[in-house]
Design a protein around this motif. Structure first.
Motif, PDB file in Angstrom:
ATOM      1  N   ALA A  49       0.827  -1.400   0.004  1.00  0.00           N
ATOM      2  CA  ALA A  49       0.482   0.398  -0.275  1.00  0.00           C
ATOM      3  C   ALA A  49       0.972   1.159  -0.469  1.00  0.00           C
ATOM      4  O   ALA A  49       1.032   1.893   1.027  1.00  0.00           O
ATOM      5  CB  ALA A  49      -0.767   0.316   1.115  1.00  0.00           C
ATOM      6  N   ASP A  50       1.501   1.264  -1.415  1.00  0.00           N
ATOM      7  CA  ASP A  50       2.581   2.336  -1.426  1.00  0.00           C
ATOM      8  C   ASP A  50       1.687   3.753  -2.719  1.00  0.00           C
ATOM      9  O   ASP A  50       2.412   2.842  -3.364  1.00  0.00           O
ATOM     10  CB  ASP A  50       4.073   1.790  -1.570  1.00  0.00           C
ATOM     11  CG  ASP A  50       4.753   2.926  -1.477  1.00  0.00           C
ATOM     12  OD1 ASP A  50       4.510   3.529  -1.909  1.00  0.00           O
ATOM     13  OD2 ASP A  50       6.134   2.719  -1.015  1.00  0.00           O
ATOM     14  N   ALA A  51       1.217   5.001  -2.337  1.00  0.00           N
ATOM     15  CA  ALA A  51       1.201   6.342  -2.985  1.00  0.00           C
ATOM     16  C   ALA A  51       2.370   6.269  -4.100  1.00  0.00           C
ATOM     17  O   ALA A  51       2.129   5.916  -4.868  1.00  0.00           O
ATOM     18  CB  ALA A  51       0.983   6.869  -2.581  1.00  0.00           C
ATOM     19  N   GLY A  52       3.682   5.900  -3.265  1.00  0.00           N
ATOM     20  CA  GLY A  52       4.218   6.517  -4.724  1.00  0.00           C
ATOM     21  C   GLY A  52       4.658   5.195  -5.559  1.00  0.00           C
ATOM     22  O   GLY A  52       4.802   5.460  -6.536  1.00  0.00           O
ATOM     23  N   LEU A  53       4.512   3.825  -5.192  1.00  0.00           N
ATOM     24  CA  LEU A  53       4.992   2.795  -6.036  1.00  0.00           C
ATOM     25  C   LEU A  53       3.065   2.614  -7.466  1.00  0.00           C
ATOM     26  O   LEU A  53       3.714   2.650  -8.278  1.00  0.00           O
ATOM     27  CB  LEU A  53       5.049   1.707  -5.359  1.00  0.00           C
ATOM     28  CG  LEU A  53       5.944   1.026  -4.577  1.00  0.00           C
ATOM     29  CD1 LEU A  53       5.999  -0.055  -4.179  1.00  0.00           C
ATOM     30  CD2 LEU A  53       6.751   1.039  -5.736  1.00  0.00           C
ATOM     31  N   ALA A  54       2.557   3.348  -6.783  1.00  0.00           N
ATOM     32  CA  ALA A  54       1.158   3.254  -7.562  1.00  0.00           C
ATOM     33  C   ALA A  54       1.383   4.720  -8.477  1.00  0.00           C
ATOM     34  O   ALA A  54       0.603   4.062  -9.764  1.00  0.00           O
ATOM     35  CB  ALA A  54      -0.101   3.138  -6.718  1.00  0.00           C
ATOM     36  N   CYS A  55       2.041   5.385  -8.096  1.00  0.00           N
ATOM     37  CA  CYS A  55       2.103   6.534  -9.110  1.00  0.00           C
ATOM     38  C   CYS A  55       2.629   6.026 -10.361  1.00  0.00           C
ATOM     39  O   CYS A  55       2.754   6.285 -11.477  1.00  0.00           O
ATOM     40  CB  CYS A  55       2.411   7.675  -8.230  1.00  0.00           C
ATOM     41  SG  CYS A  55       2.702   9.239  -9.142  1.00  0.00           S
ATOM     42  N   LEU A  56       4.509   5.388  -9.796  1.00  0.00           N
ATOM     43  CA  LEU A  56       4.941   5.543 -10.282  1.00  0.00           C
ATOM     44  C   LEU A  56       4.520   4.387 -11.717  1.00  0.00           C
ATOM     45  O   LEU A  56       4.729   4.077 -12.616  1.00  0.00           O
ATOM     46  CB  LEU A  56       6.202   4.950 -10.250  1.00  0.00           C
ATOM     47  CG  LEU A  56       7.299   5.595  -9.598  1.00  0.00           C
ATOM     48  CD1 LEU A  56       8.555   4.437  -8.530  1.00  0.00           C
ATOM     49  CD2 LEU A  56       8.065   6.055 -11.203  1.00  0.00           C
ATOM     50  N   GLY A  57       4.097   3.149 -11.237  1.00  0.00           N
ATOM     51  CA  GLY A  57       2.785   2.053 -11.370  1.00  0.00           C
ATOM     52  C   GLY A  57       1.919   2.646 -13.279  1.00  0.00           C
ATOM     53  O   GLY A  57       1.781   2.276 -14.201  1.00  0.00           O
ATOM     54  N   ALA A  58       1.613   3.488 -12.348  1.00  0.00           N
ATOM     55  CA  ALA A  58       0.102   4.614 -13.120  1.00  0.00           C
ATOM     56  C   ALA A  58       1.373   5.480 -14.424  1.00  0.00           C
ATOM     57  O   ALA A  58       0.610   5.405 -15.804  1.00  0.00           O
ATOM     58  CB  ALA A  58      -0.370   5.882 -12.283  1.00  0.00           C
ATOM     59  N   MET A  59       2.330   5.964 -14.117  1.00  0.00           N
ATOM     60  CA  MET A  59       3.024   6.467 -15.109  1.00  0.00           C
ATOM     61  C   MET A  59       3.721   5.539 -16.223  1.00  0.00           C
ATOM     62  O   MET A  59       3.686   5.628 -17.196  1.00  0.00           O
ATOM     63  CB  MET A  59       4.821   7.136 -14.721  1.00  0.00           C
ATOM     64  CG  MET A  59       3.738   8.259 -13.545  1.00  0.00           C
ATOM     65  SD  MET A  59       5.483   9.404 -12.557  1.00  0.00           S
ATOM     66  CE  MET A  59       6.963   9.102 -14.417  1.00  0.00           C
ATOM     67  N   ALA A  60       4.338   4.352 -16.008  1.00  0.00           N
ATOM     68  CA  ALA A  60       4.454   3.663 -16.613  1.00  0.00           C
ATOM     69  C   ALA A  60       3.430   3.061 -16.987  1.00  0.00           C
ATOM     70  O   ALA A  60       4.349   2.726 -18.701  1.00  0.00           O
ATOM     71  CB  ALA A  60       4.926   1.596 -15.852  1.00  0.00           C
ATOM     72  N   ARG A  61       2.581   2.716 -16.430  1.00  0.00           N
ATOM     73  CA  ARG A  61       1.225   1.955 -17.941  1.00  0.00           C
ATOM     74  C   ARG A  61       0.768   3.915 -18.846  1.00  0.00           C
ATOM     75  O   ARG A  61       0.806   3.073 -20.069  1.00  0.00           O
ATOM     76  CB  ARG A  61       0.105   1.990 -17.003  1.00  0.00           C
ATOM     77  CG  ARG A  61      -0.044   1.151 -16.048  1.00  0.00           C
ATOM     78  CD  ARG A  61      -1.543   0.319 -15.855  1.00  0.00           C
ATOM     79  NE  ARG A  61      -1.679  -0.858 -14.404  1.00  0.00           N
ATOM     80  CZ  ARG A  61      -1.180  -0.736 -13.828  1.00  0.00           C
ATOM     81  NH1 ARG A  61      -1.145   0.595 -13.041  1.00  0.00           N
ATOM     82  NH2 ARG A  61      -0.902  -1.712 -12.880  1.00  0.00           N
ATOM     83  N   GLU A  62       0.552   4.013 -18.257  1.00  0.00           N
ATOM     84  CA  GLU A  62       0.782   5.254 -19.297  1.00  0.00           C
ATOM     85  C   GLU A  62       2.037   5.652 -20.469  1.00  0.00           C
ATOM     86  O   GLU A  62       2.202   6.146 -21.709  1.00  0.00           O
ATOM     87  CB  GLU A  62       0.762   6.551 -18.692  1.00  0.00           C
ATOM     88  CG  GLU A  62       0.926   8.175 -20.046  1.00  0.00           C
ATOM     89  CD  GLU A  62       0.059   9.581 -19.195  1.00  0.00           C
ATOM     90  OE1 GLU A  62      -0.063  10.316 -19.363  1.00  0.00           O
ATOM     91  OE2 GLU A  62      -0.534   9.387 -17.139  1.00  0.00           O
ATOM     92  N   ALA A  63       2.760   5.540 -20.414  1.00  0.00           N
ATOM     93  CA  ALA A  63       3.900   5.343 -21.293  1.00  0.00           C
ATOM     94  C   ALA A  63       4.050   4.298 -22.022  1.00  0.00           C
ATOM     95  O   ALA A  63       5.039   4.091 -22.862  1.00  0.00           O
ATOM     96  CB  ALA A  63       5.830   5.386 -20.149  1.00  0.00           C
ATOM     97  N   GLY A  64       2.810   2.831 -22.163  1.00  0.00           N
ATOM     98  CA  GLY A  64       2.964   2.299 -22.889  1.00  0.00           C
ATOM     99  C   GLY A  64       3.462   1.014 -22.100  1.00  0.00           C
ATOM    100  O   GLY A  64       3.431  -0.428 -22.981  1.00  0.00           O
ATOM    101  N   ALA A  65       3.980   0.460 -20.857  1.00  0.00           N
ATOM    102  CA  ALA A  65       4.528  -0.630 -20.634  1.00  0.00           C
ATOM    103  C   ALA A  65       3.638  -0.969 -20.186  1.00  0.00           C
ATOM    104  O   ALA A  65       2.354  -1.165 -19.477  1.00  0.00           O
ATOM    105  CB  ALA A  65       5.840  -0.452 -19.168  1.00  0.00           C
ATOM    106  N   VAL A  66       4.251  -2.865 -19.618  1.00  0.00           N
ATOM    107  CA  VAL A  66       3.093  -4.127 -19.159  1.00  0.00           C
ATOM    108  C   VAL A  66       3.188  -3.195 -17.562  1.00  0.00           C
ATOM    109  O   VAL A  66       4.679  -3.861 -17.084  1.00  0.00           O
ATOM    110  CB  VAL A  66       3.624  -5.201 -19.782  1.00  0.00           C
ATOM    111  CG1 VAL A  66       1.648  -5.497 -19.084  1.00  0.00           C
ATOM    112  CG2 VAL A  66       2.682  -4.825 -21.447  1.00  0.00           C
ATOM    113  N   VAL A  67       2.626  -3.084 -16.552  1.00  0.00           N
ATOM    114  CA  VAL A  67       2.889  -3.055 -15.141  1.00  0.00           C
ATOM    115  C   VAL A  67       2.313  -4.191 -14.768  1.00  0.00           C
ATOM    116  O   VAL A  67       1.392  -4.721 -15.433  1.00  0.00           O
ATOM    117  CB  VAL A  67       1.927  -2.288 -14.443  1.00  0.00           C
ATOM    118  CG1 VAL A  67       2.524  -1.913 -12.722  1.00  0.00           C
ATOM    119  CG2 VAL A  67       3.327  -1.364 -15.606  1.00  0.00           C
TER     120      VAL A  67
END
Length: 261
Positions: A49-67
């Motif tokens: 439950a880490d907001a920083g990790l969740a934010c990084l995951g969202a950034m990666a998805r937006e950039a086209g990565a599979v999370v």
């Protein structure tokens, strides 16, 4: 110390490289995303439950990565650094620059070149720290040899705290030949040595300069040392006779920053 009439004065085994496609830790992944580097897949620790990790995951998805969410033990198995901070990214292999790219970067900034040449460094943490300091000091690039030297591994990328995304690194077949090329292009070469004939405060680093950092155990190799215009010693006031490689690089780089104003 200025040469007369413009004349130049006379004069360990690395650890195996790990997968260079893995980026570990929050800084490394964040800077890769900011720099527009292509990430194929991002692994996040499951159940965190880490907001920083969740934010990084969202950034990666937006950039086209599979999370993908995976068990933290899986991340531990994948990790080369042992400190993945809950995130590992699989990226396209990092591209090395060419030696000319470093000189063109200096020209584009209207600055005399400031480069760091690493002579057979085997410790990825040292190389990563040098990259971080070189980027912070405004250097135009780092040069490493292909053989008997650590490359841009996951450990190096993490130790650089993201600097590897912004600072070009040239990987050359022969460091001695690269030094000769730099000298022909008007770059003066300053090697670090405990018995150097020039003190740090006497070295003129305002000119186009390449700073050579020797290996952790034996310093500069003989052939590389012979190609240096000056061998520079760092004043040592304590009982320990030398600094480690990354600390020596930092001292010379920031002396160059001081001199160049």
């Amino acid at each position: 110390m200025q040469p007369k009439n413009g004349q130049r004065p006379g004069r360990g085994r690395p650890e195996p490289e790990r997968d260079e496609q893995l980026l570990e830790g929050r800084n490394a992944v964040t800077e890769a995303l900011r720099a527009g580097r292509t990430l194929n897949k991002v692994f996040l620790a499951d159940g965190a439950a880490d907001a920083g990790l969740a934010c990084l995951g969202a950034m990666a998805r937006e950039a086209g990565a599979v999370v993908v969410r995976v068990d933290r033990r899986k991340l531990d198995e994948m990790s080369a650094t042992g400190a993945h901070q809950g995130i590992i990214a699989q990226a396209a292999a990092h591209e090395y620059a060419e030696l000319d790219d470093l000189l063109r970067l200096a020209e584009s900034r209207g600055e005399p070149p400031l480069l760091v040449l690493c002579d057979e460094l085997s410790d990825p943490h040292n190389l990563g720290a040098i990259l971080r300091t070189a980027e912070c000091a405004g250097a135009h690039g780092v040069v490493i040899p292909k053989r008997r030297s650590v490359g841009l591994t996951a450990v190096v990328a993490k130790a650089s705290a993201g600097a590897v995304e912004y600072l070009p690194v040239a990987r050359v077949s022969n460091l001695t030949a690269a030094i000769r090329t730099l000298r022909e292009r008007g770059v003066w070469v300053f090697g670090t040595a405990a018995d150097g004939e020039v003190s740090l405060c006497e070295a003129d680093l305002r000119r186009p300069a390449a700073i050579v950092i020797g290996s952790e155990g034996s310093g500069m190799s003989r052939l590389v040392a012979e190609q240096c215009d000056y061998r520079v010693r760092i004043p040592m006031k304590g009982r320990i006779s030398s600094l480690n490689a990354s600390a020596a690089a930092a001292v010379l780089l920031y002396e160059a920053v001081r001199q160049r104003g």
